[in-house]
Write a protein that holds these residues in place. Structure first.
Motif: not given
Length: 71
Positions: A44-48
């Motif tokens: 999953a992509p990171r929040e940033g």
């Protein structure tokens, strides 16, 4: 990564209701050593990264629309 996109323009009573439906895979196909396809889950992509995309995409789309004279 792959996905399916469908655009819907009208609601049930033919009212204008433009929105997009998207189904995205969270995995990719690769090949193992004997060449057979393997379904590999992606991270999953990171929040940033999501925040950066949420800021960059609208800015770039507005620039494109201005250059094309549609805005």
């Amino acid at each position: 990564m792959g996905g399916i996109h469908a655009g819907q323009r009208f609601g049930g009573s033919l009212n204008l209701y433009s929105h997009r439906l998207m189904l995205m895979m969270d995995a990719v196909y690769g090949k193992n050593s004997d060449g057979t396809p393997v379904f590999q889950q992606t991270v999953a992509p990171r929040e940033g990264k999501l925040r950066t995309l949420a800021e960059t995409i609208p800015r770039r789309l507005l620039g494109l629309m201005k250059r094309r004279g549609t805005l």
